[in-house]
Design an enzyme around this catalytic site. Structure first.
Site, short mmCIF file in Angstrom:
data_model
loop_
_atom_site.label_atom_id
_atom_site.label_comp_id
_atom_site.label_asym_id
_atom_site.label_seq_id
_atom_site.Cartn_x
_atom_site.Cartn_y
_atom_site.Cartn_z
N HIS A 165 0.76 -1.15 0.06
CA HIS A 165 0.00 -0.09 0.03
C HIS A 165 0.86 1.25 -0.17
O HIS A 165 0.36 2.40 -0.18
CB HIS A 165 -0.88 0.05 1.20
CG HIS A 165 -0.32 0.21 2.63
ND1 HIS A 165 0.07 -0.75 3.50
CD2 HIS A 165 0.05 1.22 3.08
CE1 HIS A 165 0.51 -0.33 4.43
NE2 HIS A 165 0.71 0.88 4.24
N ASP B 211 -0.52 -7.51 0.59
CA ASP B 211 0.04 -6.20 1.09
C ASP B 211 1.59 -6.27 1.03
O ASP B 211 2.13 -6.16 2.04
CB ASP B 211 -0.45 -5.62 2.46
CG ASP B 211 -0.06 -4.10 2.48
OD1 ASP B 211 0.53 -3.71 1.72
OD2 ASP B 211 -0.45 -3.95 3.91
N GLY C 156 3.66 5.64 9.38
CA GLY C 156 4.74 5.77 8.87
C GLY C 156 5.70 4.45 9.35
O GLY C 156 6.78 4.32 8.65
N SER D 94 4.49 1.48 8.24
CA SER D 94 4.04 0.54 7.15
C SER D 94 5.46 0.14 6.33
O SER D 94 6.28 1.05 6.11
CB SER D 94 3.24 1.28 6.09
OG SER D 94 1.98 1.10 6.88
N SER E 65 1.95 -4.46 7.69
CA SER E 65 0.93 -4.06 6.90
C SER E 65 0.15 -3.05 7.63
O SER E 65 -0.13 -2.07 7.20
CB SER E 65 0.12 -5.23 6.70
OG SER E 65 -1.09 -5.04 5.91
#
Length: 394
Positions: free
Chosen positions: A236, A264, A344, A346, A361
């Site tokens: 993402h 993801d 942040g 991720s 994720s």
């Protein structure tokens, strides 16, 4: 910030001179400092870094000796898990790490032969009887996966300890008609238990805020693990072809593959003077951690997470192969943990000891009040794109 980053660059150069191959990610590396192993650790055990141990002490309430012993026990359980699954065959009903006993527990259906039970015990695992086989529970979850879930249903997974498929419903939405309809249809698929959770999951990308560690347009995310030719991260965070810049604004590379939702995960090829090193960053909070492999940690194992916003935090693996229902759509085969994360983080690293587990994720909550976080398993990403994890072999 700049001084810390320059230190990371110098350390990376020293590691490269010491025998690590240079091939392309972020200009940062580990000090290589490690804690001593516990007295119960096998002779072949390589202790985790001081950073992992201290984070486990902080987040899991362990002493240093307990943390080191747990890492050693989890390493043994991770190695044993695939072997006992093959031994159990059709009678296999799941397995998990029992932190109290420090060993793997294996569930078997009532029809498991006595010699199978004896063989698994002899291998060093506990044995428990369960009504439903893992194959049946996986089939039930697959049927639930085919349903269209409303936003009030946050996800579902197979729980080997409870021997059921657990459907998580957001507390404020549990009386919603669409949620009730989904739960009713899920129960028709087989053994399903409903659990209430505090909040719906969200992804942990963030707008640009200055600092760490890579940027795609106006989105900041975190590097997961170095692979030969680049690094893996969350899908993402960017689409194929999107350019990526580093902490200093310089060009790193390009998203070569990306999938979200459904999955993801993504990988970024790197160049322009950036290189890869097999480390997980401590972000100045703890020393960096070397990556030596990607053996899968069983449910119940400890796991630590590194990200550009909240840095190091540890928790426990709560579930595997969970379907998470984000607002953007369902994502499958995620692993749920009790480690916290924030926007942040991720794409950042999940690691158990020195074994890479996956990339962040999303989740719910934060690192002040707590919460749960999911990661996409790293081995799935490597297999999907034909990548090789960059590991330290010294």
């Amino acid at each position: 910030m700049r001084r810390r980053r320059l230190t990371h660059v110098a350390l990376a150069a020293l590691l490269a001179l010491g025998g690590l191959s240079a091939a392309g990610t972020i200009p940062a590396a580990a000090t290589g400092s490690t804690a001593g192993s516990a007295g119960t650790a096998p002779s072949a055990y390589r202790p985790a870094s001081y950073g992992v141990v201290t984070a486990m002490q902080r987040d899991l309430g362990l002493t240093r000796q307990q943390a080191e012993a747990r890492i050693a026990d989890e390493r043994a359980a991770a190695a044993l898990a695939p072997k006992v699954r093959r031994t159990a065959g059709k009678a296999y009903a799941g397995s998990w790490f029992d932190s109290e006993k420090g060993r793997l527990t294996v569930a078997l259906t009532p029809d498991a032969p006595a010699d199978t039970r004896s063989a698994i015990r002899a291998a060093g695992a506990e044995v428990r009887t369960a009504a439903h086989s893992a194959r049946r529970l996986d089939a039930v979850k697959a049927r639930v996966d085919r349903l269209s879930a409303p936003t009030g249903v946050s996800g579902w997974h197979v729980d080997p300890v409870a021997n059921t498929v657990v459907v998580d419903v957001v507390r404020k939405d549990r009386s919603d008609n669409d949620v009730r309809r989904f739960v009713s249809r899920a129960r028709e698929a087989g053994p399903v238990t409903v659990r209430t959770v505090s909040a719906a999951p969200r992804t942990f990308a963030a707008g640009t805020v200055g600092g760490d560690p890579y940027y795609t347009g106006n989105v900041r995310c975190s590097i997961g693990f170095s692979v030969h030719g680049g690094f893996v991260t969350a899908g993402h965070c960017g689409r194929p072809g999107a350019g990526v810049s580093g902490w200093d604004g310089s060009y790193i590379g390009t998203f070569q593959g990306s999938s979200f939702p459904d999955n993801d995960y993504a990988w970024v090829s790197v160049g322009s003077g950036w290189w890869t090193v097999p480390v997980v960053l401590g972000w100045g909070t703890v020393p960096d951690q070397l990556v030596r492999g990607s053996a899968v940690a069983p449910v119940g194992s400890s796991v630590c997470r590194s990200g550009s916003t909240s840095h190091w935090h540890c928790g426990t693996v709560l579930a595997t192969n969970e379907t998470v229902n984000y607002s953007q759509g369902a994502v499958h085969q995620l692993t749920k943990t009790s480690a916290c994360a924030e926007p942040g983080d991720s794409g950042g690293s999940f690691i158990t000891g020195d074994q890479a587990q996956g990339v962040t994720s999303g989740g719910w909550g934060n690192c002040t009040s707590g919460g749960e976080t999911w990661f996409q398993p790293v081995n799935e990403i490597l297999g999907r794109y034909g990548l090789t994890l960059h590991t330290y072999t010294g």
